[in-house]
Design an enzyme around this catalytic site. Structure first.
Site, short mmCIF file in Angstrom:
data_model
loop_
_atom_site.label_atom_id
_atom_site.label_comp_id
_atom_site.label_asym_id
_atom_site.label_seq_id
_atom_site.Cartn_x
_atom_site.Cartn_y
_atom_site.Cartn_z
N ARG A 109 0.79 -1.23 0.00
CA ARG A 109 0.00 0.00 0.00
C ARG A 109 0.82 1.28 0.00
O ARG A 109 0.34 2.31 -0.42
CB ARG A 109 -0.97 0.01 1.19
CG ARG A 109 -2.13 -0.93 0.95
CD ARG A 109 -3.15 -0.92 2.07
NE ARG A 109 -3.81 -2.22 2.10
CZ ARG A 109 -3.51 -3.18 2.95
NH1 ARG A 109 -2.59 -2.97 3.88
NH2 ARG A 109 -4.10 -4.34 2.89
N VAL A 110 2.04 1.23 0.48
CA VAL A 110 2.81 2.49 0.50
C VAL A 110 4.09 2.41 -0.31
O VAL A 110 4.75 3.42 -0.54
CB VAL A 110 3.15 2.91 1.95
CG1 VAL A 110 1.89 3.18 2.74
CG2 VAL A 110 4.01 1.89 2.64
#
Ligand SMILES: Nc1ncnc2c1ncn2[C@@H]1O[C@H](COP(=O)(O)OP(=O)(O)O)[C@@H](O)[C@H]1O
Ligand SMILES: [Mg+2]
Length: 498
Positions: A366-367
């Site tokens: 996600r990051v």
């Protein structure tokens, strides 16, 4: 009889008077508890009203325990020594200090237990600084966004599920799907990345841990590593504190501005150790008999992974084992929700020999995208598309349906994508090598090769990139300019068809 002061010379009398004036009669309370009862690794202790949570307790001369449950009239203490001879009725003393672990440079290259006691044949670490095992996670304001890559050297990860420094990425899969291998390869890839690595073994068989250590030694990686080990045959209490101790050791390096990677192998076993302790402590069991706060103990641990504004980071790669591919079980779902993504390893792919067995469709970071090296950006878009198309079309292909030319081409490309994403354990690629081979793939340079020629061609491309040092350096340094792209493609073309 003459009073004492008449017989003393003046000065002495004054000295005595001063000394007496400074003296305060004080009772030094020293709490002495008693062991009420013992069940496996947990002792119930009475008579320590002032004890604090996580305070170290001593039984007799050597055995240590840590205060866990603080009830008004009783303390639940978790024993930390495998061979402690604790019996009911025994005296228990408070140490006045919370559980801590040695930290600092002397730990590099060492194998220690969660209390910092050497498990290798090296010296004890008496001079080392000690930090508490339980520490607060850095405040939100002290944290910086994740934007520097943590390179694994594994194509499918670096290209499609990139991990950034300070990120928490779960490695998830059934047993024997390559979880440990992926984590250890990531450690091996840090040999020239200035990242300190901590491998924390929890609840594993001693033989499995020995294999990891042998691997690290064989590749000369121990010099930037610390191994914290609590195997399955050590007390549950030691297994429980292992990941916290490993994190503390990492945090010391992070506080020096260093980038740190911690592998927790694995948190399923950690949850099991905690469940065992909780049952012994007679806490009420919840879902799957885990205590209700197992979510909390894992989130408190992984909260400590971060990148700091003032420099330094701690990347967490927790490992979790699934049963029969059940991602919806209690511990895996908990961990999925606490982390910034997961790399899912599929036993089906493993059986087919598609290693590493990463299931791209069920993996996410996600990051990490923000942290990926710019040179990858163009390459990964096309790769993702080709891969996704292939997964869809593959089913058709298997039914022998008559296919139009475009579909056939997409399938042929897809086969080569899948082939190229296979990677032998320990055979790690630099970003420049990765970008060059993926560029060649996307440009169709491998389409005309038979499948078994894909890896030999890859090896030749990699060799060519290694020789073109300046070009390779530019791949790591910035975006893929049209000119750099051409330079890499020319290298690849020559290598593919010499
Ligand atoms: N990419 C790979 N290439 C070759 N062998 C691999 C690869 N990944 C895993 N293996 C092998 O598969 C076996 C299981 O891997 P391991 O990492 O121990 O699985 P897990 O930790 O999931 O139980 C090991 O023998 C390992 O050497
Ligand atoms: Mg393993």
């Amino acid at each position: 009889m003459t009073p004492l002061r008449h017989r003393l010379p003046r000065e002495s009398a004054e000295l005595v008077r001063d000394a007496l004036a400074g003296f305060r009669f004080q009772l030094q309370p020293r709490e002495v508890g008693r062991v009420l009862g013992l069940e496996r690794d947990v002792a119930r202790v009475q008579g320590l009203p002032g004890v604090g949570a996580m305070e170290v307790l001593r039984f007799g001369k050597s055995a240590a325990a840590v205060a866990f449950d603080l009830d008004p009239d009783e303390v639940g203490a978790v024993l930390l020594d495998p061979e402690s001879r604790v019996r009911a009725g025994m005296q228990v003393l408070r140490s006045g200090r919370v559980l801590d672990v040695p930290v600092g440079h002397p730990l590099l290259g060492r194998i220690v237990d969660p209390l910092g006691r050497p498990l290798d044949d090296g010296d004890a670490l008496p001079g080392a600084e000690r930090w508490p095992v339980e520490r607060e996670a850095p405040a939100i304001v002290a944290r910086a966004p994740v934007e520097v890559p943590l390179l694994t050297g594994i194509k499918v990860v670096d290209a499609l599920i990139p991990v950034g420094r300070g990120q928490r990425e779960l490695i998830l899969g059934d047993r024997q799907t390559g979880k440990t291998t992926l984590a250890v390869d990531t450690i091996l890839n840090q040999h020239d990345q200035e990242v300190i690595c901590i491998y924390c073994a929890i609840g594993q068989r001693a033989q499995a841990v020995a294999r990891v250590i042998a691997r690290l030694r064989e590749r000369d990686a121990m010099k930037y590593c610390v191994v914290v080990s609590a195997t399955g045959d050590t007390p549950a209490g030691l297994q429980f504190i292992a990941p916290y101790a490993a994190t503390t050791i990492g945090e010391w390096f992070m506080a020096q501005g260093r980038d740190v990677l911690v592998v927790y192998d694995d948190l399923t076993r950690h949850a099991d150790a905690y469940r065992e302790l909780s049952l012994l402590l007679r806490r009420p069991p919840g879902r799957e008999a885990y205590p209700g706060d197992v979510f909390h103990i894992h989130s408190r641990l992984l909260e400590r992974a971060t990148r700091l504004k003032e420099g330094g980071s701690l990347t967490a790669l927790p490992v979790a084992e699934t049963q029969a591919q059940n991602l919806a079980a209690y511990i895996p779902t908990n961990l999925i929700s606490i982390t910034d993504g997961q790399i899912y390893l599929s036993p089906v792919k493993f059986q087919r020999g598609e290693l590493p067995a990463v299931d791209v469709g069920r993996s996410v970071s996600r990051v990490g995208g923000r942290a990926q090296l710019p040179a990858y950006w163009e390459v990964t878009g096309a790769l993702k598309l080709a891969y996704a198309q292939y997964e869809e079309l593959e089913t058709f292909a298997r039914f022998g349906t008559r296919l139009d030319e475009r579909t056939r081409a997409a399938i042929e490309r897809g086969r080569r994508v899948r082939e190229l994403l296979k990677q032998e354990e320990g055979d790690l690629l630099s970003p420049a090598e990765q970008v060059a081979v993926l560029l060649a793939l996307n440009a169709g340079l491998l389409d005309s090769l038979p499948l078994e020629e894909v890896h030999p061609a890859e090896r030749r491309i990699r060799a060519a990139v290694q020789e073109a040092e300046e070009t390779a350096r530019r791949v790591g340094a910035g975006p893929l300019t049209a000119e750099l792209r051409q330079a890499l493609l020319r290298l690849a073309q020559k290598a593919v068809a010499p």
